[in-house]
Scaffold this motif. Structure first.
Motif, short mmCIF file in Angstrom:
data_model
loop_
_atom_site.label_atom_id
_atom_site.label_comp_id
_atom_site.label_asym_id
_atom_site.label_seq_id
_atom_site.Cartn_x
_atom_site.Cartn_y
_atom_site.Cartn_z
N CYS A 23 0.84 -1.19 0.00
CA CYS A 23 0.00 0.00 0.00
C CYS A 23 0.88 1.24 0.00
CB CYS A 23 -0.90 -0.01 1.24
SG CYS A 23 -1.80 1.53 1.46
N TRP A 25 -0.20 4.20 0.66
CA TRP A 25 -0.71 5.16 1.65
C TRP A 25 -0.19 4.80 3.05
CZ3 TRP A 25 -2.40 9.84 2.15
CH2 TRP A 25 -3.12 10.20 3.29
N LYS A 26 -0.53 3.63 3.51
CA LYS A 26 -0.03 3.05 4.78
C LYS A 26 -0.32 3.87 6.03
CE LYS A 26 4.16 0.64 3.11
NZ LYS A 26 4.39 1.35 1.84
N ARG A 27 -1.12 4.92 5.93
CA ARG A 27 -1.27 5.79 7.10
C ARG A 27 -2.55 5.55 7.89
NH1 ARG A 27 0.04 11.56 4.49
NH2 ARG A 27 1.17 10.64 2.77
N CYS A 28 -3.43 4.71 7.41
CA CYS A 28 -4.67 4.48 8.14
C CYS A 28 -4.33 3.96 9.53
CB CYS A 28 -5.55 3.49 7.40
SG CYS A 28 -5.96 4.03 5.73
N PHE A 30 -5.79 2.36 11.82
CA PHE A 30 -6.31 1.08 12.30
C PHE A 30 -5.72 -0.12 11.56
CE2 PHE A 30 -8.68 2.71 8.77
CZ PHE A 30 -8.78 1.62 7.94
N CYS A 31 -4.86 0.12 10.59
CA CYS A 31 -4.50 -0.93 9.62
C CYS A 31 -3.07 -1.43 9.82
CB CYS A 31 -4.64 -0.39 8.21
SG CYS A 31 -3.97 -1.49 6.95
N TYR A 33 -2.52 -4.55 7.90
CA TYR A 33 -2.39 -5.57 6.85
C TYR A 33 -1.60 -5.08 5.66
CZ TYR A 33 -7.04 -3.57 5.81
OH TYR A 33 -8.10 -2.74 5.60
N HIS A 34 -1.27 -3.76 5.62
CA HIS A 34 -0.38 -3.31 4.55
C HIS A 34 1.02 -3.90 4.71
CE1 HIS A 34 1.53 -0.56 7.33
NE2 HIS A 34 0.35 -0.09 7.69
N SER A 67 -4.25 -6.46 0.04
CA SER A 67 -3.82 -5.64 1.19
C SER A 67 -3.34 -4.27 0.72
CB SER A 67 -2.70 -6.33 1.97
OG SER A 67 -3.04 -7.66 2.26
N GLY A 68 -4.05 -3.71 -0.22
CA GLY A 68 -3.67 -2.41 -0.78
C GLY A 68 -4.59 -2.11 -1.95
N HIS A 98 -7.56 2.18 -3.36
CA HIS A 98 -7.66 3.42 -2.58
C HIS A 98 -8.13 4.56 -3.49
CE1 HIS A 98 -6.42 6.95 -0.24
NE2 HIS A 98 -6.37 6.15 0.83
N LYS A 139 -7.70 8.28 6.73
CA LYS A 139 -7.94 7.42 5.57
C LYS A 139 -7.39 8.00 4.26
CE LYS A 139 -9.27 3.93 3.60
NZ LYS A 139 -8.96 2.54 3.92
#
Ligand code: SF4
Length: 237
Positions: A23, A25-28, A30-31, A33-34, A67-68, A98, A139
């Protein structure tokens, strides 16, 4: 980690969890799984090939997650997916994406349409409360209008079970999702390696007040555990 599954209820389909470059972005908040990613495209291609070989085409309907977002899958894997759809007679395929890749979706649809495959693109919106989504969940969707968010997408994911959510906010999210998207996938927050924790009171409220409303709705998938689709899990291959 299990990377192949069968979804037998509501919209039956095969599902594969492939691996890409990760991913962007990778900034969520809660996540985690990236973390299922590798910069080694040769290894990713080999891993994805082993997973794709398990697809039988039995439902003529396949979901691909990674996962992305789909642009993070390597070209060899994309070509293999197209060849697989032709060989196994799969005219309906889902990818996840995304919001920031939205401009790449029309070209992808066109590419797959040439192979006779209709795409359904799923976006993780998590909630239509833009303030909560961006301030708490980070998000990365600055657009606040659900109609505009939905423009390039067919399906959305929502994330429930977070402190601050209420029965009213969750119901509003599902109804908004159903208004602007063909299908809604509800994920319930589970414990992971991030600092965002499931709120058991919110989950209990969901189970009591929201779950019964949509349990039988064919346009709503509800994942009480994030491995309910039969893919994912603790151990990486
Ligand atoms: S939820 Fe999706 S977009 Fe957000 S960090 Fe995780 S993989 Fe990336």
């Amino acid at each position: 980690m299990e990377r192949y599954g069968l979804i037998l209820e509501k919209n039956p389909r095969e599902i594969v969890l492939l691996r890409g470059s990760g991913c962007k972005w990778k900034r969520c908040t809660f996540c985690d799984y990236h973390l299922d990613a590798s910069s080694d495209e040769v290894e990713n291609t080999a891993l994805n090939h082993r997973v794709l070989q398990r697809v039988t085409g039995q439902f003529h309907h396949l979901e691909v997650i990674n996962s992305g977002s789909f642009p993070e899958l390597g070209e060899a894997t994309m070509a293999e997916i197209i060849a697989l759809c032709k060989e196994k007679e799969i005219p309906l395929l889902h990818f996840e994406c995304h919001y920031f890749y939205r401009n790449q979706i029309p070209a992808l649809r066109e590419r797959f349409a040439k192979a006779g495959v209709t795409l359904k693109i799923k976006i993780g919106v998590e909630t239509f409360d833009a303030d909560f989504r961006e301030r708490v969940l980070q998000k990365g969707i600055q657009e606040t209008d659900p109609a505009k968010i939905a423009e390039n997408f067919n399906e959305c994911c929502l994330l429930f079970g977070l402190t601050g959510q209420t029965v009213e906010s969750m119901k509003r999210d599902v109804e908004t999702g159903l208004r602007y998207f063909e299908r809604v996938c509800i994920n319930i927050m589970v414990e992971n390696t991030t600092d965002v924790k499931p709120d058991q009171a919110v989950i209990a409220a969901f189970l009591k007040e929201i779950y019964p409303l949509y349990q039988e709705n064919d346009r709503v998938d509800i994942l009480l555990n994030n491995t309910d689709f039969g893919v994912g899990g603790e151990e990486h291959e």
